[in-house]
Design an enzyme around this catalytic site. Sequence first.
Site, PDB file in Angstrom:
ATOM      1  N   ASP A   1      34.114  40.424  42.336  1.00 48.20           N
ATOM      2  CA  ASP A   1      34.159  41.675  41.577  1.00 48.20           C
ATOM      3  C   ASP A   1      32.747  42.145  41.257  1.00 48.20           C
ATOM      4  O   ASP A   1      32.135  41.704  40.286  1.00 48.20           O
ATOM      5  CB  ASP A   1      34.955  41.465  40.280  1.00 48.20           C
ATOM      6  CG  ASP A   1      35.039  42.741  39.457  1.00 48.20           C
ATOM      7  OD1 ASP A   1      34.709  43.818  39.986  1.00 48.20           O
ATOM      8  OD2 ASP A   1      35.460  42.650  38.285  1.00 48.20           O
TER       9      ASP A   1
ATOM     10  N   GLU B   1      39.502  46.960  37.720  1.00 46.99           N
ATOM     11  CA  GLU B   1      40.264  46.903  38.965  1.00 46.99           C
ATOM     12  C   GLU B   1      41.390  45.877  38.915  1.00 46.99           C
ATOM     13  O   GLU B   1      42.356  45.974  39.653  1.00 46.99           O
ATOM     14  CB  GLU B   1      39.329  46.574  40.133  1.00 46.99           C
ATOM     15  CG  GLU B   1      39.027  45.076  40.364  1.00 46.99           C
ATOM     16  CD  GLU B   1      38.330  44.389  39.193  1.00 46.99           C
ATOM     17  OE1 GLU B   1      37.691  45.093  38.395  1.00 46.99           O
ATOM     18  OE2 GLU B   1      38.447  43.152  39.064  1.00 46.99           O
TER      19      GLU B   1
ATOM     20  N   ASP C   1      35.508  49.396  37.635  1.00 46.38           N
ATOM     21  CA  ASP C   1      35.392  47.972  37.302  1.00 46.38           C
ATOM     22  C   ASP C   1      36.653  47.450  36.595  1.00 46.38           C
ATOM     23  O   ASP C   1      36.819  46.248  36.421  1.00 46.38           O
ATOM     24  CB  ASP C   1      34.145  47.751  36.432  1.00 46.38           C
ATOM     25  CG  ASP C   1      33.698  46.299  36.418  1.00 46.38           C
ATOM     26  OD1 ASP C   1      34.257  45.499  37.204  1.00 46.38           O
ATOM     27  OD2 ASP C   1      32.802  45.967  35.634  1.00 46.38           O
TER      28      ASP C   1
ATOM     29  N   ASP D   1      36.603  35.638  39.760  1.00 44.41           N
ATOM     30  CA  ASP D   1      37.603  36.627  39.372  1.00 44.41           C
ATOM     31  C   ASP D   1      38.943  36.405  40.088  1.00 44.41           C
ATOM     32  O   ASP D   1      39.867  37.193  39.920  1.00 44.41           O
ATOM     33  CB  ASP D   1      37.056  38.040  39.648  1.00 44.41           C
ATOM     34  CG  ASP D   1      37.549  39.065  38.646  1.00 44.41           C
ATOM     35  OD1 ASP D   1      38.083  38.653  37.597  1.00 44.41           O
ATOM     36  OD2 ASP D   1      37.409  40.276  38.917  1.00 44.41           O
TER      37      ASP D   1
ATOM     38  N   ARG E   1      43.690  45.291  36.699  1.00 46.81           N
ATOM     39  CA  ARG E   1      44.984  45.890  36.336  1.00 46.81           C
ATOM     40  C   ARG E   1      45.559  46.717  37.478  1.00 46.81           C
ATOM     41  O   ARG E   1      46.758  46.869  37.602  1.00 46.81           O
ATOM     42  CB  ARG E   1      44.801  46.696  35.044  1.00 46.81           C
ATOM     43  CG  ARG E   1      43.811  47.807  35.136  1.00 46.81           C
ATOM     44  CD  ARG E   1      43.320  48.278  33.781  1.00 46.81           C
ATOM     45  NE  ARG E   1      42.281  47.410  33.209  1.00 46.81           N
ATOM     46  CZ  ARG E   1      41.708  47.582  32.018  1.00 46.81           C
ATOM     47  NH1 ARG E   1      42.072  48.602  31.253  1.00 46.81           N
ATOM     48  NH2 ARG E   1      40.793  46.752  31.585  1.00 46.81           N
TER      49      ARG E   1
ATOM     50  N   LYS F   1      45.799  37.149  39.315  1.00 41.57           N
ATOM     51  CA  LYS F   1      44.746  38.015  39.865  1.00 41.57           C
ATOM     52  C   LYS F   1      43.871  37.232  40.839  1.00 41.57           C
ATOM     53  O   LYS F   1      43.258  36.230  40.468  1.00 41.57           O
ATOM     54  CB  LYS F   1      43.884  38.584  38.716  1.00 41.57           C
ATOM     55  CG  LYS F   1      42.679  39.419  39.169  1.00 41.57           C
ATOM     56  CD  LYS F   1      41.887  39.966  37.972  1.00 41.57           C
ATOM     57  CE  LYS F   1      40.635  40.713  38.418  1.00 41.57           C
ATOM     58  NZ  LYS F   1      39.804  41.188  37.274  1.00 41.57           N
TER      59      LYS F   1
ATOM     60  N   LYS G   1      28.484  46.493  38.261  1.00 35.08           N
ATOM     61  CA  LYS G   1      28.070  45.605  37.179  1.00 35.08           C
ATOM     62  C   LYS G   1      26.558  45.428  37.216  1.00 35.08           C
ATOM     63  O   LYS G   1      25.927  45.652  38.250  1.00 35.08           O
ATOM     64  CB  LYS G   1      28.742  44.233  37.332  1.00 35.08           C
ATOM     65  CG  LYS G   1      30.239  44.232  37.078  1.00 35.08           C
ATOM     66  CD  LYS G   1      30.809  42.828  37.228  1.00 35.08           C
ATOM     67  CE  LYS G   1      32.315  42.807  36.990  1.00 35.08           C
ATOM     68  NZ  LYS G   1      32.711  43.172  35.628  1.00 35.08           N
TER      69      LYS G   1
HETATM   70  N1  BES Z   1      36.726  40.634  36.078  1.00 30.83           N
HETATM   71  C1  BES Z   1      36.308  41.494  35.036  1.00 30.83           C
HETATM   72  C2  BES Z   1      36.468  40.879  33.648  1.00 30.83           C
HETATM   73  C3  BES Z   1      35.471  39.849  33.254  1.00 30.83           C
HETATM   74  C4  BES Z   1      34.183  40.209  32.896  1.00 30.83           C
HETATM   75  C5  BES Z   1      35.838  38.526  33.169  1.00 30.83           C
HETATM   76  C6  BES Z   1      33.284  39.239  32.497  1.00 30.83           C
HETATM   77  C7  BES Z   1      34.943  37.564  32.752  1.00 30.83           C
HETATM   78  C8  BES Z   1      33.666  37.918  32.420  1.00 30.83           C
HETATM   79  C9  BES Z   1      37.122  42.781  35.057  1.00 30.83           C
HETATM   80  O1  BES Z   1      37.484  43.218  36.313  1.00 30.83           O
HETATM   81  C10 BES Z   1      36.289  43.821  34.433  1.00 30.83           C
HETATM   82  O2  BES Z   1      35.279  44.159  34.996  1.00 30.83           O
HETATM   83  N2  BES Z   1      36.711  44.327  33.285  1.00 30.83           N
HETATM   84  C11 BES Z   1      35.980  45.309  32.590  1.00 30.83           C
HETATM   85  C12 BES Z   1      36.966  46.309  32.035  1.00 30.83           C
HETATM   86  C13 BES Z   1      36.319  47.517  31.438  1.00 30.83           C
HETATM   87  C14 BES Z   1      35.667  48.341  32.517  1.00 30.83           C
HETATM   88  C15 BES Z   1      37.370  48.321  30.716  1.00 30.83           C
HETATM   89  C16 BES Z   1      35.221  44.629  31.443  1.00 30.83           C
HETATM   90  O3  BES Z   1      35.778  43.747  30.793  1.00 30.83           O
HETATM   91  O4  BES Z   1      34.064  44.970  31.257  1.00 30.83           O
HETATM   92 ZN    ZN Z   2      37.645  41.857  37.792  1.00 29.65          ZN
HETATM   93 MN    MN Z   3      35.990  44.440  37.186  1.00 26.66          MN
END
Ligand code: BES
Ligand code: ZN
Ligand code: MN
Length: 498
Positions: free
Chosen positions: A272, A351, A349, A290, A353, A267, A279
Amino acid sequence: MDYSCKLGAANKLKTACLVVGVFKNNRLSPLGSSLDEATAGQIQGILKRQDFAADLGQTLMLYEPRDCAAVRILLVGLGEEKGFTPRQFGLALLPAFQLLDKSAAADCLVLLPNRQEDEDTYRLVREAVSAAESAVYRFQQCKSEKTPEKHPLKRVHFLAQSRAQQNAGNRAATHGRAIGVGSALAKELANLPGNICTPTYLAEQAQALARGKRKLKVRVLSEAQMDKLGMGALLSVSRGSRQPAKLIILEYKGGKPESKPVALVGKGLTFDAGGISIKSAANMDEMKYDMCGGASVLGTLAACVELDLPINVVGIVPSSENLPDGDANKPGDIVTSMSGQTIEILNTDAEGRLILCDALTYTERFKPAAVIDIATLTGACVVALGDQASGLMANDDKLADELLEAGTDCGDRTWRLPLFEEYQRQLDSNFADMANVGGRGAGAITAACFLSRYTKSFKWAHLDIAGTAWVSGNNKGATGRPVPLLTEFLLRRCNASM
Ligand code: BES
Ligand code: ZN
Ligand code: MN
């Protein structure tokens, strides 16, 4: 940094600093004891004063030792001798190398702490090299003064007791150095901010990495080319950004032409913000990390080149930003992935996947022997495993075991989470083939469930590195993980590791 393994008498070898491990209760290793005997018992003499308890990582610098060609002797506490492990050696050496890094010593000679008949020389040296690499790494690209700090340490030697130990040590030094080069590249790219490290920049760095390397080729697909391939999920993420998305494809051909490659899919989300599902402000700067999965792919391929590994590896890095914008994905939008499956984007968010699913479908054309994707995918994985282990999910037990073992061996660990069929229901959508989020429970698993729908035609493992790719707080910075794990995995596939 240069590493190599020497033979000889510790007191006769010229070095800026002899690094001598001491176990608790004033116990010295065989090499430490011979050094002490050859230098009139001065080490035991100091230990008898009881100022130095040999706690793990404790250090004591001695200057101008008697009867010794070294300028300094650095005593390093190794902790308990009983049950001593290579990992313990690495932990002990980290503060020692940090101290040396602040000294004027340009080289050092580390006495190996094991007995000649022990077989752990390879692991001891690997641990020592990774300790040295993390002790001397600094991110300086964005500082205006480039050389304010001392940084003279250039060569780390190890002292062995036999040819066999020396050979094992030299092999470990070669492997460790290459992993150091790969990890440093991953750290450097990851620590760069989002305004510098854009998808275009990442693509340029991949091209720079391949320049002049016969076995490494790079191709970069533009948005127009991805559009022709039908990558509707990936492109939907980048629509909210002014930076064009890139699909970076690296091919390392070190193996036989007909042998199937291992594919690493990372990725590469260079920032992000969450998109319309934005966020919160706290720590949002850390979302520059990210793209750590993508950086680890570049780093691992750099290590492959350094080691000239006899294996074929494909690296694929889908790279984009995720920002709010008038043209960005909206909750409820439905997009069609390259596989033809449709996705209802309930949370913009989630994104990672979306860009990975199209990259994984694209990976099919390489007829890979195995596919490993690497992603800072979910906050849920950080909650589950913290910063010790990366999350591991897989559709193949053998591949999962290979990764688990490689991680345990090199200290870049993973822990497996299940992909029970029953979790898939959480991705049901009333309007499309699947939703891109799976509700409150098992967030790391449902993210992998989503990916599993794009990986049915090959052996696949997913590494969620959200908790391991960087550290927060005062020492904020990228860790370079999981470059050690992936390189170890590839070394084992080449039968080159111990
Ligand atoms: N890049 C983030 C995941 C992340 C968050 C990594 C905090 C490290 C620290 C990812 O794109 C994301 O935002 N995931 C969301 C998924 C949710 C919306 C189902 C998450 O983990 O909050
Ligand atoms: Zn992300
Ligand atoms: Mn995200």
